[in-house]
Scaffold this active site. Sequence first.
Site, PDB file in Angstrom:
ATOM      1  N   SER A 119       0.830  -1.193   0.000  1.00 21.80           N
ATOM      2  CA  SER A 119       0.000   0.000   0.000  1.00 21.80           C
ATOM      3  C   SER A 119       0.872   1.254   0.000  1.00 21.80           C
ATOM      4  O   SER A 119       1.633   1.484  -0.941  1.00 21.80           O
ATOM      5  CB  SER A 119      -0.958  -0.046   1.197  1.00 21.80           C
ATOM      6  OG  SER A 119      -1.971   0.920   1.076  1.00 21.80           O
ATOM      7  N   ASP A 215      -9.813  -5.201  -4.430  1.00 19.65           N
ATOM      8  CA  ASP A 215      -9.303  -4.134  -3.569  1.00 19.65           C
ATOM      9  C   ASP A 215     -10.236  -2.929  -3.631  1.00 19.65           C
ATOM     10  O   ASP A 215     -10.392  -2.307  -4.681  1.00 19.65           O
ATOM     11  CB  ASP A 215      -7.893  -3.741  -4.021  1.00 19.65           C
ATOM     12  CG  ASP A 215      -7.170  -2.863  -3.009  1.00 19.65           C
ATOM     13  OD1 ASP A 215      -7.854  -2.155  -2.237  1.00 19.65           O
ATOM     14  OD2 ASP A 215      -5.921  -2.900  -2.990  1.00 19.65           O
ATOM     15  N   HIS A 245      -7.623  -5.761  -0.318  1.00 20.07           N
ATOM     16  CA  HIS A 245      -6.434  -4.931  -0.134  1.00 20.07           C
ATOM     17  C   HIS A 245      -5.383  -5.598   0.763  1.00 20.07           C
ATOM     18  O   HIS A 245      -4.187  -5.409   0.559  1.00 20.07           O
ATOM     19  CB  HIS A 245      -6.849  -3.587   0.484  1.00 20.07           C
ATOM     20  CG  HIS A 245      -5.735  -2.594   0.572  1.00 20.07           C
ATOM     21  ND1 HIS A 245      -5.116  -2.062  -0.540  1.00 20.07           N
ATOM     22  CD2 HIS A 245      -5.110  -2.033   1.653  1.00 20.07           C
ATOM     23  CE1 HIS A 245      -4.181  -1.204  -0.163  1.00 20.07           C
ATOM     24  NE2 HIS A 245      -4.161  -1.178   1.155  1.00 20.07           N
TER      25      HIS A 245
END
Length: 330
Positions: A119, A215, A245
């Site tokens: 991320s 996601d 995610h």
Amino acid sequence: MTDTAPESVTVQRDIPFHEMDGVTLTLDLYDSPAASGPKPVAVLVRGGAFTSGDKGEFARHALDLAADGFLVIEPQYRLAPEWTFPAALVDVKAAIEWARTEGESYGADTDHIVGVGHSAGANLVVLAALTADEPGFEPELYPGASSGLSAVVGYAGIYDFHALDNAADDEADAPHRAYLTGGPDDEPAAYDLASPVGQVNTDAPPTLLLHGTNDDVVPPAQSELLADALGPMTDVVHETVPSDHGFPFHGANYDDVYERTVEFIRRVGVGGPDTGDAAGAGERTGLPGGNLPGPADRIDDLGPGDTRARIAATAPDSDGQVEKLSSSQK
């Protein structure tokens, strides 16, 4: 991967690596005494929307990589809104340069350093590689040391802040705006400089991009955009995972993601063909059907049944010596 587990993986916690403006950042270092050197280095950088969390998210990945013959570090970095771009990027570069400066004393091959991030952390490791040794983004602590990376792996990364801003449901409250101190009209330079898609160049290292098909935090299109930009410049692999995610930390995905990652790193020549055999890796620590601990869960919380190897956690005592604790003592 091999069939036998190493006797132990040692963990040295809270090693200072970057000091600035009254803040001291630390990193955790994972190593397997059974692995022969010199060992390639893996720098693992967690997510947290640039605003939250602490090192520890990648603890199980770190254990497995150390058992597979890597010297592994997981650093802290400064968080928004108190610290804004490029503070976190400078911190990640400082961790890379610490590894390059201090790594030999731990048996590291400082010519082979790979970054792995999730991320926001994927943004930071990719951007560190693409802006290697650019003076405006370099820490002052390690003059002459390179922040370059030999390869990069990004999980569910943020690579184009303009596109992310356009896709945000509530743009005014989007966490990345705290990191960039505003929207694209207010901070166009920050949006451009903090976006890896805008920094792509011919020096880009081999890159693996994995993204969950479901996601709903960072759109999968983010990885597509970077893969398209990197394609003419370097060896880039863009693949999807049928998950959300947090896929790198889900037990159902862990083995697959870990194996794709190590296979890529070794294929591009960072891990070396004999690294895993030297370390002796066994089964992955991810358990199918369950999720792995998140950022708040430290390796101290793992029970003997959760690990594939006996873990020895080490930390400096009051005399600066390293104390080794077996798993039964934790």
